[in-house]
Design an enzyme around this catalytic site. Structure first.
Site, short mmCIF file in Angstrom:
data_model
loop_
_atom_site.label_atom_id
_atom_site.label_comp_id
_atom_site.label_asym_id
_atom_site.label_seq_id
_atom_site.Cartn_x
_atom_site.Cartn_y
_atom_site.Cartn_z
CG ASP A 13 34.52 42.08 33.75
OD1 ASP A 13 35.35 42.86 34.24
OD2 ASP A 13 33.33 42.38 33.59
CE LYS A 16 40.49 43.60 28.89
NZ LYS A 16 39.15 43.10 29.23
N GLY A 40 38.83 47.07 35.79
CA GLY A 40 39.36 46.47 37.02
C GLY A 40 40.09 45.20 36.65
CG HIS A 41 43.18 44.73 34.28
ND1 HIS A 41 44.15 45.20 33.44
CD2 HIS A 41 42.06 44.66 33.55
CE1 HIS A 41 43.62 45.42 32.25
NE2 HIS A 41 42.34 45.10 32.30
CD GLN A 224 36.73 49.70 29.78
OE1 GLN A 224 37.36 50.40 29.01
NE2 GLN A 224 36.91 49.78 31.07
P1 IMP Z 1 31.13 52.99 31.40
O1 IMP Z 1 32.40 52.46 30.85
O2 IMP Z 1 31.19 53.26 32.89
O3 IMP Z 1 30.61 54.15 30.62
O4 IMP Z 1 30.02 51.83 31.25
C1 IMP Z 1 29.52 51.46 29.99
C2 IMP Z 1 29.30 49.95 29.92
O5 IMP Z 1 30.56 49.31 29.94
C3 IMP Z 1 28.52 49.37 31.10
O6 IMP Z 1 27.76 48.29 30.64
C4 IMP Z 1 29.62 48.88 32.03
O7 IMP Z 1 29.16 47.85 32.89
C5 IMP Z 1 30.61 48.36 31.02
N1 IMP Z 1 31.98 48.34 31.52
C6 IMP Z 1 32.83 49.37 31.69
N2 IMP Z 1 34.02 48.96 32.14
C7 IMP Z 1 33.95 47.63 32.23
C8 IMP Z 1 34.89 46.62 32.59
O8 IMP Z 1 36.06 46.87 32.90
N3 IMP Z 1 34.43 45.34 32.56
C9 IMP Z 1 33.17 45.03 32.16
N4 IMP Z 1 32.27 45.93 31.80
C10 IMP Z 1 32.65 47.22 31.83
#
Ligand code: IMP
Length: 434
Positions: A13, A16, A40-41, A224
């Protein structure tokens, strides 16, 4: 422009999407290399808001080839939802989007496995996005996954799904739950999905190789961020993909020797969603105010993000892991009203000060941040496009962060719009643009 990777320097977040969008005007190809629709962009173009999850932000520019690499995991329903929404907003999606035949699929049983695993962890839950991301990568690593290319030969699908099904049913029954996936219906749906996308399911490495050979530039888009990277992040509180810059190579099949530079994106403060250590996290009114000024709510899940001060120890670590040639610092304007701005410069642990980011999460959980407090600027930086027009204290803040992390800050973002950006004249980015 050279071939550049864009990777997040914190816990995601960082903004990017906007930086990818900014650079896209200079390249011919944008390739996403990791993650899935957990990302989510949000991109604002001429006042219009677009939220992208799986599809590279390059899709908003006509004439750009958008590539979803083999390192990405794809939920068929999510992909179709996103393409539908973008088309409704007038975005063209045709042969400008290709998907790796080696990209693995997120299937309904992955979401069920993830819900179970999060339940079972109790207070140590990861706080995942519950999109099935982790279990899809687990099936891939467990050599029972289904890739996009498998959909092109639907007759082999039932046999290929058998291993994933066996594993899923064993886990669910072991936990005393009843499996409830309709595998026959799934095969039919997958075959139809594959047929609809047949023309865009390709050998991405080959497509990229050919474009590079023609002299086209590729922008590698990471989702991420470094501290959520499966290998280099705050394990186990991570996502399951290679989010740091190294993932650009494994996640697209383009060798490291063809990548020319790395741009890191860091926010002027820190946020984190989900659980896991966050040394510079703040609480109470200061956190609420940062959250509301920065609109820190997940673009994918709507969850309020945990907020804290800029962590220079973590960012310096991200500089080491990714080799950032330059960093884009985003959301500087969110700090505009503060009288002073703390920056984490070290961690206190068992009476010592750590200057390097610890690998062991149990150590990180016990670290207390050491702060250097910098003067605020108490003036609006919103929309400033020229470095010289930033208040002096804001310039000092940016320069001090650069010194602490050991990398140049070549871009400063002062608002959500593409135009609300400062590109510093002497930066690596300016030389890439030249
Ligand atoms: P997962 O990717 O759903 O397996 O989540 C694993 C961890 O990554 C969790 O703490 C999520 O909140 C975090 N996470 C996954 N995608 C994002 C993102 O796009 N932005 C911020 N945190 C993310």
């Amino acid at each position: 422009m050279p071939n550049i990777v864009i990777a997040g320097a914190q816990w995601g977040d960082e903004g990017k999407g906007k930086i990818v969008d900014l650079l896209t005007a200079r390249v011919q190809v944008v390739a996403r290399y990791n993650g899935g629709h957990n990302a989510g962009h949000t991109v604002i173009v001429e006042g219009r808001k677009f939220v992208l999850h799986l599809i590279p932000a390059g899709i908003l520019h006509p004439g750009i080839l958008c590539v979803i690499g083999n390192g990405v995991v794809i939920d068929p329903a999510a992909l179709e939802r996103e393409t539908g929404e973008l088309r409704e907003l007038g975005v063209e999606i045709g042969d400008n989007l290709v998907i790796s035949d080696r990209a693995h699929l997120i299937l309904p049983h992955h979401r069920a496995l993830e819900a179970l695993s999060e339940d079972q962890r109790g207070s140590r839950k990861i706080g995942t996005t519950l999109r099935g991301i982790g279990p899809a990568y687990e099936d891939k690593a467990g050599r029972r996954g289904i890739a996009m290319g498998d959909l092109l030969r639907p007759s082999v699908l039932p046999a290929k799904l058998a291993e994933a099904r066996r594993h899923y049913e064993e886990v669910l029954r072991g936990a005393g739950r009843a499996p409830d996936v309709d595998w026959d219906a799934l095969v039919t749906e997958l075959a139809a999905f594959g047929e609809r996308h047949r023309a865009r399911i390709v050998d991405v490495s080959l497509v990229l190789h050919r474009h590079l050979a023609e002299g086209y530039s590729v922008l590698f888009e990471g989702a991420q961020a470094t501290l959520l990277d499966l290998d280099h992040g705050t394990y186990p509180f991570v996502t399951c993909s290679a989010a740091a810059a190294g993932g650009a190579s494994t996640g697209t099949g383009v060798p490291p020797s063809r990548i020319d530079g790395v741009l890191g994106v860091a926010k002027a403060y820190c946020t984190r969603v989900g659980t896991g250590p966050f040394p510079t996290e703040i609480e109470g009114e200061a956190e609420d105010s940062l959250r509301s000024r920065g609109s820190e709510y997940g673009a994918t899940t709507g969850r309020p993000r945990r907020c804290g001060w800029f962590d220079a120890v973590a960012a310096r670590y991200a500089v080491r892991i990714n080799g950032f040639d330059t960093v884009a610092l985003t959301k500087l304007d969110v700090l505009d009203e503060l009288e002073s701005v703390p920056v984490g410069t070290g961690y206190r642990f068992e009476g010592r000060t750590l200057e390097e980011f610890p690998s062991d999460v149990s150590i990180l959980e016990e670290c207390e941040p050491v702060y250097e407090v910098l003067p605020g600027w108490r003036a609006s930086t919103l929309g400033v496009r020229d470095w010289a027009e930033l208040p002096e204290a804001a310039r000092r803040y940016v320069d001090r962060l650069s010194e602490l992390i050991g990398a140049e800050i070549g871009v400063v973002s002062t608002g959500p719009d593409r135009e609300e950006t400062i590109v510093r004249g002497n930066s690596a980015l300016a030389s890439w643009f030249a």
